[in-house]
Design an enzyme around this catalytic site. Structure first.
Site, short mmCIF file in Angstrom:
data_model
loop_
_atom_site.label_atom_id
_atom_site.label_comp_id
_atom_site.label_asym_id
_atom_site.label_seq_id
_atom_site.Cartn_x
_atom_site.Cartn_y
_atom_site.Cartn_z
N ASP A 233 -2.80 -10.84 -1.92
CA ASP A 233 -3.35 -10.26 -0.68
C ASP A 233 -4.81 -9.89 -0.94
OD1 ASP A 233 -2.12 -8.70 2.01
OD2 ASP A 233 -3.94 -7.79 1.18
N HIS B 1 0.83 -1.22 0.00
CA HIS B 1 0.00 0.00 0.00
C HIS B 1 0.85 1.27 0.00
CE1 HIS B 1 -3.53 -2.42 0.55
NE2 HIS B 1 -3.14 -2.86 1.73
ZN LIG Z 1 -4.16 -7.23 3.08
#
Ligand SMILES: [Zn+2]
Length: 306
Positions: free
Chosen positions: A161, A125
């Site tokens: 993920d 991220h």
């Molecule tokens: Zn995650």
């Protein structure tokens, strides 16, 4: 088949508030599960501290300096409600990114065929100048840029993920030499990663609905991997988050450890066909400790082909 394991206990010193899901216990769950598996023959290697030149492949000098400046001498400091710094966080982050960079160097150099990096904080991220979602440095993106600098023509990042790897996507959205292929739950945090987001033709997003059965997830993943196969990558990097597991508290997917073994074998199959078997995998999310340990073990076993 040589499989290297990069990790370091410095990454336990990055401490988050009590009851925060991204805890040091996560790393211990992964390394403990791997240590207990007598059928694995891993080559344990120390994750080095990443060098500033390698960090600069993705992050600005200004960001790196600001992050270091923000690290508290005592206690904990939030960068946002999810993402925290404690004494030792920068050193942990440098180990996490350093693990992936060193793994890429070893694999590119031919000394190691595959590697798994048991690291935290995670990375997918984090943007060029933005910490986000527990992530400080964009570990896998740094690995991909480094691989390109080492002469690898095409690199694929496969991100399974449960959350979209928005940082990695943003970093490579204009770079057709790096494919970023992500499967994630939608709707879900951070809200990006719609299949309509295609970058320079190198961004591939597959989504599954909340509570999707494992068979549905597998079909979506096969579609994603077909795109990776057609890209003919010379190296495959994996953003290996295990939070699509049925037990995970941060999402609602229904995978079991065996689904991660299946997905990993499918990635290895593409890598064997296109990339001389070369795979570097790095831990991202996964927040149920038992599921995380079992899933990471299934993943590493499949990387090793046992
Ligand atoms: Zn995650």
């Amino acid at each position: 088949m040589s499989l290297a394991l990069f990790t370091h206990t410095d990454m336990l010193a990055h401490v988050t508030p009590q009851n925060h899901r991204e805890s040091p216990a996560r790393l211990e769950a992964v390394t403990g599960a791997l240590a207990d598996a007598s059928d694995l023959s891993l080559e344990p290697l120390e994750a080095p501290l990443i060098e500033p030149d390698d960090l600069a492949l993705v992050h600005t000098e200004r960001y790196v300096a600001a992050l270091a400046q923000a690290e508290p001498a005592t206690g904990k400091r939030p960068l946002d409600p999810d993402t925290w710094l404690s004494p030792g966080s920068i050193r942990a982050a440098r180990r996490a990114a350093g693990a992936v960079a060193e793994a890429v160097r070893r694999v590119a150099g031919g000394g190691v065929e595959r590697a798994f990096c048991a690291v935290r904080p995670p990375g997918h991220h984090a943007g060029v100048e933005t910490p986000m979602g527990f992530c400080l440095y964009s570990n896998v993106a740094i690995g991909a840029r480094l691989a390109r600098r080492l002469g690898i023509a095409r690199v694929a990042v496969v991100d399974f993920d449960v959350h979209h790897g928005n940082g990695t996507q943003d970093i490579f959205a204009d770079d057709p030499t790096v494919m970023v292929a992500s499967i994630h739950e939608a709707p879900g945090w951070p809200g990006t990663g719609d299949p309509s987001e295609t970058g320079a033709g190198n961004i591939v997003n597959a989504t599954t609905a909340p509570y999707a059965p494992p068979g549905t997830w597998r079909r979506a993943f096969e579609g994603l991997l077909a795109r990776v196969d057609a890209f003919e990558p010379e190296l495959v990097l994996i953003s290996a988050g295990f939070d699509a597991h049925a037990r995970d508290p941060l999402a609602t997917q229904q995978l079991e450890a065996e689904d991660y073994a299946w997905a990993t074998r499918a990635i290895v199959s593409v890598a064997n066909a296109r990339s001389r078997g070369r795979v570097v995998s790095s831990l991202e999310g996964g927040y149920d400790l038992q599921a995380l340990g079992q899933s990471a073990l299934a993943h590493v076993r499949a990387l090793q082909g046992v």
